[in-house]
Each structure stands twice: as structure tokens, then as C-alpha cells.
Design a protein around this motif. Structure first.
Motif, mmCIF file in Angstrom:
data_model
loop_
_atom_site.group_PDB
_atom_site.id
_atom_site.type_symbol
_atom_site.label_atom_id
_atom_site.label_comp_id
_atom_site.label_asym_id
_atom_site.label_seq_id
_atom_site.Cartn_x
_atom_site.Cartn_y
_atom_site.Cartn_z
ATOM 1 N N GLY A 171 4.989 8.285 -10.059
ATOM 2 C CA GLY A 171 4.653 9.704 -9.953
ATOM 3 C C GLY A 171 3.463 10.160 -10.774
ATOM 4 N N ALA A 172 2.641 9.223 -11.254
ATOM 5 C CA ALA A 172 1.489 9.619 -12.072
ATOM 6 C C ALA A 172 0.285 9.967 -11.193
ATOM 7 C CB ALA A 172 1.128 8.495 -13.035
ATOM 8 N N GLU A 173 -0.493 10.907 -11.689
ATOM 9 C CA GLU A 173 -1.722 11.331 -11.005
ATOM 10 C C GLU A 173 -2.772 10.221 -11.178
ATOM 11 O OE1 GLU A 173 -3.567 13.976 -8.887
ATOM 12 O OE2 GLU A 173 -2.510 15.246 -10.335
ATOM 13 N N PRO A 174 -3.259 9.604 -10.084
ATOM 14 C CA PRO A 174 -4.124 8.424 -10.211
ATOM 15 C C PRO A 174 -5.334 8.630 -11.125
ATOM 16 C CG PRO A 174 -3.468 8.714 -7.940
ATOM 17 C CD PRO A 174 -2.941 9.904 -8.690
ATOM 18 N N MET A 234 -1.823 -3.826 -11.230
ATOM 19 C CA MET A 234 -0.402 -3.768 -10.903
ATOM 20 C C MET A 234 0.313 -2.696 -11.729
ATOM 21 S SD MET A 234 0.345 -7.837 -10.600
ATOM 22 C CE MET A 234 2.105 -7.781 -10.371
ATOM 23 N N ALA A 235 -0.031 -2.613 -13.022
ATOM 24 C CA ALA A 235 0.598 -1.610 -13.884
ATOM 25 C C ALA A 235 0.206 -0.205 -13.435
ATOM 26 C CB ALA A 235 0.190 -1.839 -15.335
ATOM 27 N N ILE A 236 -1.062 -0.055 -13.049
ATOM 28 C CA ILE A 236 -1.526 1.255 -12.570
ATOM 29 C C ILE A 236 -0.784 1.647 -11.296
ATOM 30 C CG2 ILE A 236 -3.536 2.462 -11.595
ATOM 31 C CD1 ILE A 236 -5.259 0.818 -13.628
ATOM 32 N N ASP A 237 -0.622 0.679 -10.383
ATOM 33 C CA ASP A 237 0.120 0.958 -9.148
ATOM 34 C C ASP A 237 1.561 1.369 -9.439
ATOM 35 O OD1 ASP A 237 -2.112 0.455 -7.668
ATOM 36 O OD2 ASP A 237 -1.552 -1.604 -7.124
ATOM 37 N N GLU A 238 2.160 0.700 -10.424
ATOM 38 C CA GLU A 238 3.531 1.054 -10.824
ATOM 39 C C GLU A 238 3.571 2.500 -11.322
ATOM 40 O OE1 GLU A 238 6.586 -0.796 -11.572
ATOM 41 O OE2 GLU A 238 5.877 -2.338 -10.179
ATOM 42 N N ALA A 239 2.581 2.869 -12.118
ATOM 43 C CA ALA A 239 2.542 4.231 -12.661
ATOM 44 C C ALA A 239 2.390 5.242 -11.530
ATOM 45 C CB ALA A 239 1.407 4.372 -13.675
ATOM 46 N N ILE A 240 1.543 4.919 -10.547
ATOM 47 C CA ILE A 240 1.359 5.826 -9.407
ATOM 48 C C ILE A 240 2.676 5.957 -8.637
ATOM 49 C CG2 ILE A 240 0.156 6.154 -7.201
ATOM 50 C CD1 ILE A 240 -2.269 4.698 -8.509
ATOM 51 N N ALA A 241 3.316 4.811 -8.432
ATOM 52 C CA ALA A 241 4.591 4.824 -7.708
ATOM 53 C C ALA A 241 5.632 5.668 -8.439
ATOM 54 C CB ALA A 241 5.094 3.403 -7.512
ATOM 55 N N ILE A 248 4.072 -3.746 -16.384
ATOM 56 C CA ILE A 248 4.443 -5.054 -15.882
ATOM 57 C C ILE A 248 4.465 -6.000 -17.060
ATOM 58 C CG2 ILE A 248 3.453 -4.734 -13.567
ATOM 59 C CD1 ILE A 248 1.446 -7.024 -15.057
ATOM 60 N N ASP A 249 5.254 -7.039 -16.928
ATOM 61 C CA ASP A 249 5.412 -8.018 -17.980
ATOM 62 C C ASP A 249 5.793 -9.311 -17.285
ATOM 63 O OD1 ASP A 249 6.140 -9.628 -20.049
ATOM 64 O OD2 ASP A 249 7.516 -8.200 -20.983
ATOM 65 N N ARG A 250 4.812 -10.172 -17.062
ATOM 66 C CA ARG A 250 5.152 -11.423 -16.390
ATOM 67 C C ARG A 250 4.167 -12.524 -16.743
ATOM 68 N NH1 ARG A 250 3.373 -11.045 -10.125
ATOM 69 N NH2 ARG A 250 2.720 -13.150 -10.666
ATOM 70 N N VAL A 251 4.530 -13.718 -16.312
ATOM 71 C CA VAL A 251 3.708 -14.877 -16.618
ATOM 72 C C VAL A 251 2.770 -15.141 -15.444
ATOM 73 C CG1 VAL A 251 3.747 -17.346 -17.114
ATOM 74 C CG2 VAL A 251 5.490 -15.848 -18.107
#
Lengths: 521, 365
Positions: A482-485, A473-480, A452-455
Motif C-alpha cells: 500500500g505504499a505510494e511508489p 523486489m522490496a520496493i514491489d513488496e512495499a507497493i503491494a 525481502i530476506d533471501r539467499v
């Protein structure tokens, strides 16, 4: 069991590996990169599948690292017809798009260039309102004439609003099938460099699409129904949809695959990686298991760009490097090379050209080819040539180091047989197993990331909590993606306070983890 | 009088980066502006300072504000015409020519872009002989010439005219106006008569920049050491050669201040150079010896190509040659040292001319 294929298409060789779910190498192959590239990929893939003899339906992932896009830019071939839209008037007219890039590239890509009103100040205020009418007019004008569009707005790393709106308008008129490249997705602050990167991106979308579909078709033809990913410049993977949209983010993936592969094979997280190919040696730095990024503008095809690229030194030294000896005993090493034709042209292989590989064969440092064919050469002179070869590598290693302290050096790539077991500046030399196909392994084991990259405004929840939210948020994106939590780690973190915007800060976070095994059905 | 075109601009940009002593912003943006202007309007007329009539009105043009803003929000190119028109109206006199206020970085190039566009001549002179961060740091200021009336314009068409009681007020007011205008603005500044320019300016500076740039460009083709060529042209000294091993950078009060450590190579092996910078390279010393200090010029050149390395561009592993060049005698006066000497930049050192330091420490010429 789940299996995965990794393929890396280099300028000289196409390497492929097939790994099991424990990342053990079951089969590997190295073949010449073919003119059309796809044939080479197809052959390599068929070869590793046949060798490993695993059930095809259990091959669940296929990762491709490719130089297709780089070549298209460097050779100015197969580039798309594009339109360039800069949002920034009344500012920015003093340097129009593509001023400063080489003339031939400007001819290709600068046929339809527009500057429209809009853009933002450094603090997020609008310079002026976005000129939507003009965008509609341009969209109608270019409809049917372009393959893709590049859009760059002033200070879009601070506010992406105008680029997003321009994207909507263009899609509305041009339809969903015309790719729109938005600069905020690609580069950082520095309008001209970010715009150049976006323009190059727009110019290679078709090449990327053809490559991606070719790869998927080839897999299907082999009876493999795997999820396909592309290696990207930071050493992680991206989905095929994203790779087709932002192919420029794949063009440094060759070296990053090698660096990641070297890390995996050696078990080291911090080291220098020396990748010796047929033509060049690339030296990169492994920091916490990822390639160090370049902090300077990187020229691609002569155009200054500022997107994420690995920090590399490349020198003209490889297995095929041509060695010329004059009558007075003076000699030169490179910079030219016989490249992939080494097995035909090298002296020890029955050819007529003295190469770096012939030197190490003649000096009996490796067993390869026919040593008799190089036995007539003056050994003392060859020792001098060899010293020069080693010195070239040592100088380049030293340039990449961050301190005088010796560091571990991992040698990979087919040409690494050229180098000795002791090098100045190296605390130890590691030659991992399967070093010749480190890049394909790097592609196969690459992680999937989310970013993620935001203000964010810090007023409501305070700094600590906001940072936690951003990481989550970045972790959730990675999970979405396809990453193994359990395997996800924050691999990059940047926090830039924005002045004049109240208590606001721009946060960039990248999280990466291994690909989750598909659920068995 | 002579005409200059694209090649000259390319060379001047490199020379400007050398005399910019690591600061003044990357001349790249200014160079592209000048190249585009020449492409559109044709070559630029360059006058020597002697060719300017004593009573002619001359005015410097340049940019003000944060380089980070400039690399993103590039000027429209019309601002500068607006600043000149406003100034002419205010002063009731036509502008005869423009000139660069500083010889370093981006401000050395902007007057060239403007000159092409407005078909005005550029005078081969500047007010620093190098780059400095504040607008009172000029040889004009040393002679009591006011920076105002000064005009600031932004790309939107906002034009601000300032007439201040002294140059430090100019600096303060101009900074806050610039922030309001979005962090970057174009200015017309230090208007004066030809006579003043002759007396207080540093002559033939563009010519020197062009020579330096050309020497570096041609060094590779003619197989000579680019660093030696630069030293010959500037009466400079090689101070050190080595590898950058550490860079420590902080933003303090709007300035990028920091220290770089360079580990000696070849004959400097075993020694470490400490380089202090605030936008520009300002002080170079080893453990035992002071090597060069502001206002003398310190430039860091890539040891292979001879191309200058900016303070932002300093990074681990860079192979560099550090050179020292004597500043213009105007800076070596009491008022000069007070304005731009080491103490002004809060360094605990007295100014000693580079040639004296070199003699004392037997530095290789």
C-alpha cells in the motif's frame, strides 16, 4: 480530503490524534490508560473524532500502537497455551528450549516441548532430513490442547525450508485457525534467542487478536470504515493480518512511535529523542529518520531474545517521579512514581506526594496546578533536586550519543516540561509543537514497508544486478502493501556473503514509503 | 574435593568472562549447558590438582569452531561422552577426570557440563589462565606436551581421532575437520597424566573465577565497587576509565581483529585509550603510554556493574573501566612470549609486564 487517526496506548496514557492528508493535527487528546485498555482507546478515538468534526467516511486510515502484548508477557497474564517445537535433533539437546528463562515463564510456556530431527548447517546443508512422521505425531498429540505453536529450526535464517514444511504439517492437522509462529520470520542467528522470541510471540497471539478486533469494532461503532494498521518495532506499519500473526514485532512500537513522531514534528532526520513520560524517560536515537536498532540481545519478561528492537535507554524519571526529602536535607529522586495518578497525588494538584512536577512548579519553571500548595518548600533545596533531575537526563543522553560532538535533542512527551532549554551535550533543544502527543502522531504518519530476506546466487547475473533485483523486489513488496511508489526509499540494506555455498549471498532489504491515498470512487 | 551446583556455575561464568579478556566466545551457552546438566544429573565434583594421582589419565574437554555456529547448532550433549570413549579405547586407559583447557569464555564451562553428565570430577586447573584463540597457546605446549591424541565429535556421531607430529598440525587438521563437521565440534584434547597437569597447568583457576564472579555479584548488594574487588583478587591495576567512542572491526583470516577508542573520563579526561583486539583484548595504549599487552590480561568492565564487556559487545557509548592483570609467570618466559606475545599477533610492541608499565606511567592502582 482523507483523514487518519493515530492512537498510542502507553502504560500511563492513551494518546490520540486526528490528522488531515497534509499531516496537520486537527485534534488531539490525552487520557488515562484504562484497566481494560479498550475503553481508553474507544474514549480517545471518540474524543478526537468529535473534536475535529470531519466527515467520518473520510477517515481512511487508523493506526494503533499498543503495549497490550508487552504487558501480557511482563505480567504473565492472558498468555496462550502453546507447544514448542524445535527442529534440530540430534543436535541441540544440551540446552533444551526455555532453559535460562525465568522459572515462572517456563512453567507457563514449557508444558509441551518437543525436539525433532532436522535443521540445517551454517552453509545450508541439511543436518539430517526433517522427521515428518514425528511432526505428524506431535500435531495429533497437541490437537485441541493448544492455542498456538512456536517452531524454531536450526539455522532457519539460512534455510527456512524445514520450518515452512513443519508449518504445513501442523496446519494440515490442526487446521487453519491455530496460529503457527515460525522463527525465521521473527529473529536472526542465535537459536535460543530466536526461539524465545518465537515462543513469546506464540504466547500472545490471542491478546493481539482481541486487541486488533476490539480496535476495529470500536472504529465501526463510531461509523468509521478505515484501513487499520499496527505500529511495529522498526517504526513502520504492518497490516492487521500480519500483526495478529507476529504480535511480538509490535512490542517496541511505543518508543519508536515517539521517535518517528519527534522526527516528523521537528523536521530532523538525525538527533536524540528524549521522551519524558509519567514514570520513565526513554532516550532513543534517530538515524536517517528511523530509530536506531539494538544490536544486542534484548530481554523481554526476563527471556533473552534477538529480534528487531529499538536501541533505548530508559531511566526512572518522569513527571510523577516521587521526590523524598529527609530532615537532614538529603534527598532522593525516584525511582518510583505516582504515574498516571499525578493529577490526584501531586502536591500542587492537592495531593500529598512531592513529585518532580511539583518541583518545577515550585521553582516557577512551569505554570501548572496551584503554585500556592508548594510555596512553603525550601527553594534552595529544590534547586538542588532540580539539578539532580537535569543531571540524570544529561547522563542518559551522553550514554546514547555516538561521539563527543553535541547533537540536537528533541524533547517530547508530557513530562518533558521537567527539562530546561539547555542540556549538556545538546547542540540545541527542540520542543516541537504537539510534543505531548508525539507518539500518536508517530503512529499516524508511519510509513508502510516491504522487505525481502533471501539467499541469492551471484553466479548468473553478477553482484550489481542481483543487488538491484533485490531492491526492486522490496520496493514491489512495499507497493503491494500500500505504499505510494514515488515516496519509496530503501531504508535498510544488508548483504552477507555465505561461505561454502558457492557464490551465494544473503540479502536483506527494506523499502518504506508513505501510504498511498485511496482511490476516490 | 567439593561439590558445586547452580550458584557456583553462575559465578564461575562471570569470572570466566573476566579472565576471557573479551574473547573465547560468550560463556552464556556453556553456562546453560552446565546448568541443564546439573539439573539433570546433580552437582559436580571439583578436585584440586593435588588430589589427582600422578599416573591418572586426565583430559581436557571443550568446543572448537565458530561461535556463530555454536549459538545456532547447540551440541547434542552426547558428543563429549563419545570423545572420551574413543580416547579411552585408543589409549587403553580409563579417564580419571576432566579439566578446562582455557579459563575464558565457553570452554571454561563445557567441562562442567560434561562432568555432571559423565559423573567425572573436574580438576581445578587450566592451560592458559585466560583465553587465547589457538590450541597450541597453552602452558602445556610450553612444556612440550602434545595436544594429541585428540578426538573431535559432532552431534551426528562422527568421531575423528588425530595423532599429529606437533601442535601446529593439530590446529590445522582440527580446523578443517571442524569445518566439515558443520563449523563446530566437541573435543577431548591434551590428554596427560596427573603429574604433567600438576607441573604444567595453572592451578586453582576455577576457584579464582568463582571468587571474581561472586565478588561482582555481591558488590551491588554490599555497596562496594566491583572493579576494586576484581583488582584485589587478580593483583590487577585500573588502567583507564572512559566512554567507548569508536570501534573499528574487521574479519581477517578468520579472526575478528579491530581497534576500539575509549575517551577518558574523570581523572583520565583529555586522554584517549586505544584498545587492540583479535578475539581477545590484546593491547592497550594511549598516545604516549603503553598500558598493558598480551600475555598479560586486559579486561574491559562495565563501570557501573563491573560485568565484563566482550570484544563483540564493545559499542559506542559504553562506560568502561579497562583493567590489566598480570599473566601467569609461565607465559613470561622466552617461549611463552614467542607463543602468545604481541609480536605473534603482529603488533609492533615488545612485551613489558603490566606492573612495570604501571610503575613507569604512574597509573592509579
Amino acid at each position: 480530503m482523507n483523514y487518519r487517526i493515530g492512537i498510542d496506548v502507553g502504560g500511563t496514557h492513551t494518546d490520540a490524534v486526528l490528522l488531515d492528508s497534509e499531516y496537520r493535527v486537527l485534534s488531539k487528546t490525552k487520557s488515562s490508560t484504562t484497566q481494560d485498555v479498550s475503553t481508553g482507546i474507544y474514549e480517545a478515538m471518540r474524543e478526537v473524532i468529535a473534536q475535529a468534526g470531519v466527515p467520518r467516511e473520510q477517515i481512511t486510515y487508523a493506526m494503533l500502537g499498543t503495549t497490550h502484548c508487552t504487558n501480557a508477557i511482563v505480567e504473565r497474564k492472558r498468555l496462550n497455551e502453546i507447544a514448542v517445537i524445535r527442529i534440530g535433533a540430534p543436535a541441540t539437546f544440551a540446552i533444551k528450549p526455555l532453559v535460562g528463562v525465568p522459572d515462572d515463564l517456563r512453567e507457563h510456556l514449557g508444558k509441551r516441548v518437543y525436539i525433532v530431527r532436522g535443521g540445517h548447517e551454517f552453509d545450508g546443508r541439511e543436518i539430517v532430513k526433517l522427521d515428518e512422521e514425528e511432526l505428524y505425531r506431535i500435531a495429533r498429540e497437541i490437537k485441541g490442547k493448544v492455542d498456538s505453536v512456536a517452531v524454531a529450526s536450526v539455522f532457519s535464517p539460512v534455510s527456512k525450508e524445514h520450518e515452512m514444511r513443519a508449518g504445513e504439517i501442523l496446519r494440515e492437522v490442526l487446521g487453519e485457525e491455530t496460529p503457527i509462529s515460525l522463527s525465521y520470520e521473527i529473529g536472526s542467528v542465535g537459536l535460543l534467542e530466536r526461539e524465545n522470541a518465537t515462543i513469546l510471540n506464540a504466547s500472545i497471539v490471542t491478546v493481539a487478536k482481541t486487541t486488533a478486533y476490539g480496535f476495529m469494532d470500536a472504529l465501526k461503532a463510531e461509523g468509521v470504515h478505515a484501513r487499520v494498521f499496527f505500529g511495529q518495532n522498526d517504526g513502520t506499519l504492518m497490516s492487521i493480518e500480519y500483526a495478529i500473526k507476529y504480535p511480538i514485532l509490535t512490542i517496541g512500537c511505543g518508543p519508536t512511535n515517539s521517535i518517528r513522531g519527534a522526527s516528523y514534528l521537528s523536521g530532523l532526520a538525525n538527533a536524540l529523542v528524549v521522551d519524558v513520560g509519567g514514570t520513565t524517560t526513554d532516550i532513543g536515537v534517530l538515524v536517517n529518520s528511523f530509530p536506531r536498532e539494538s544490536s544486542l540481545a534484548v530481554e523481554i519478561g526476563g527471556a533473552r531474545t534477538n529480534f528487531r528492537m529499538p536501541d533505548l535507554i530508559s531511566i526512572g524519571l518522569g513527571g510523577g517521579t516521587i521526590v523524598r526529602i529527609q530532615e537532614n536535607g538529603q534527598f532522593t529522586v525516584g525511582p518510583d512514581s505516582v504515574g498516571y495518578q499525578l493529577p490526584q497525588k501531586g502536591l500542587a494538584f492537592g495531593g500529598d506526594t512531592l513529585t518532580a512536577t511539583d518541583v518545577v512548579i515550585a521553582l516557577e519553571k512551569v505554570k501548572l496546578g496551584d503554585p500556592q500548595k508548594v510555596a512553603h518548600l525550601d527553594k534552595e533545596l529544590l534547586e538542588n533536586v532540580y539539578s539532580r533531575i537535569v543531571e540524570m537526563a544529561e547522563e542518559a543522553i551522553d550514554k546514547m550519543k555516538t561521539s563527543a560532538e553535541p547533537v540536537p535533542v528533541i524533547l517530547v512527551g508530557g513530562g518533558s516540561i521537567l527539562l530546561p532549554d539547555v542540556l549538556k551535550g545538546a547542540s540545541q533543544i527542540i520542543r516541537p509543537e504537539n510534543f505531548g502527543v508525539a507518539n500518536a502522531i508517530g503512529a499516524a504518519i508511519a510509513q508502510i514497508s516491504g522487505q525481502i530476506d533471501r539467499v541469492f546466487s551471484l553466479d548468473e547475473t553478477g553482484r550489481e544486478k542481483t543487488l538491484e533485483t533485490a531492491k526492486r523486489m522490496a520496493i514491489d513488496e512495499a507497493i503491494a502493501a500500500g505504499a505510494e511508489p514515488e515516496t519509496i526509499e530503501i531504508v535498510e540494506f544488508e548483504d552477507i556473503p555465505l561461505s561454502y555455498l558457492g557464490n551465494a549471498t544473503r540479502i536483506r532489504v527494506k523499502a518504506a514509503g508513505t501510504l498511498a491515498a485511496p482511490v476516490e470512487v | 574435593m567439593r561439590r558445586i551446583g547452580k550458584q557456583e556455575i553462575e559465578d564461575i561464568a562471570i569470572g570466566a568472562a573476566v579472565l576471557g579478556t573479551g574473547g573465547g566466545g560468550d560463556p552464556y551457552i556453556g553456562k546453560l549447558m552446565a546448568l541443564q546438566a546439573v539439573e539433570e544429573y546433580g552437582p559436580i565434583t571439583l578436585l584440586s590438582v593435588d588430589e589427582v594421582p600422578d599416573e591418572a589419565l586426565v583430559v581436557a574437554s571443550g568446543g572448537m569452531g565458530a561461535p556463530t555456529v555454536l549459538i545456532e547448532k547447540i551440541p547434542s550433549g552426547h558428543e563429549v561422552a563419545q570423545t572420551f570413549q574413543a580416547l579411552e579405547k585408543y589409549m587403553g586407559k580409563k579417564v580419571f577426570a576432566t579439566y578446562p583447557i582455557e579459563a575464558g569464555g565457553i570452554n571454561s564451562m563445557l567441562p562442567l557440563a560434561l562432568a555432571a553428565q559423565l559423573r567425572l570430577p573436574v580438576v581445578d586447573v587450566d592451560g592458559m589462565g585466560r583465553a587465547f584463540p589457538e590450541l597450541q597457546m597453552t602452558t602445556f605446549y610450553l612444556d612440550g606436551i602434545s595436544a594429541t591424541p585428540m578426538v573431535l565429535a559432532d552431534e551426528k556421531g562422527n568421531v575423528t581421532i588425530m595423532d599429529t607430529i606437533d601442535n601446529s598440525w593439530t590446529e590445522r587438521i582440527a580446523r578443517s575437520v571442524t569445518v566439515q563437521k558443520g563449523g563446530s565440534a566437541t573435543c577431548a584434547i591434551y590428554p596427560m597424566f596427573g603429574k604433567n597437569l600438576k607441573e604444567s597447568g595453572i592451578h586453582s583457576i576455577l576457584q579464582l573465577e568463582e571468587k571474581i564472579g561472586r565478588a561482582i555479584r555481591l558488590a551491588k548488594e554490599t555497596n562496594v565497587d566491583p572493579v576494586q574487588e576484581v583488582l584485589k583478587l587478580t593483583d590487577g591495576f585500573e588502567l583507564f576509565r572512559g566512554k567507548v567512542v569508536d570501534v573499528d572491526r574487521k574479519t581477517e583470516g578468520g579472526w575478528a581483529r579491530g581497534t576500539a577508542k575509549i575517551e577518558g573520563l574523570l581523572q583520565y579526561k583529555g586522554e584517549n585509550l586505544e584498545l587492540r583486539f583479535q578475539n581477545e583484548h590484546l593491547l592497550a595504549r594511549t598516545k604516549d603510554r603503553l598500558l598493558c599487552v598480551t600475555p598479560d590480561l586486559i579486561a574491559v568492565l562495565d563501570s557501573e556493574t563491573g560485568l565484563p564487556i566482550t570484544t563483540e559487545g564493545l559499542r559506542y557509548g559504553a562506560r568502561a573501566v579497562v583493567i590489566g592483570m598480570p599473566c601467569h609467570p609461565k607465559w613470561r618466559t622466552e617461549k611463552g612470549i614467542e607463543t602468545v606475545g604481541p609480536r605473534y599477533f603482529r603488533y609492533d610492541a615488545d612485551y613489558i609486564p603490566v606492573e612495570q608499565l604501571v610503575e613507569k606511567g604512574s597509573v592509579v592502582k
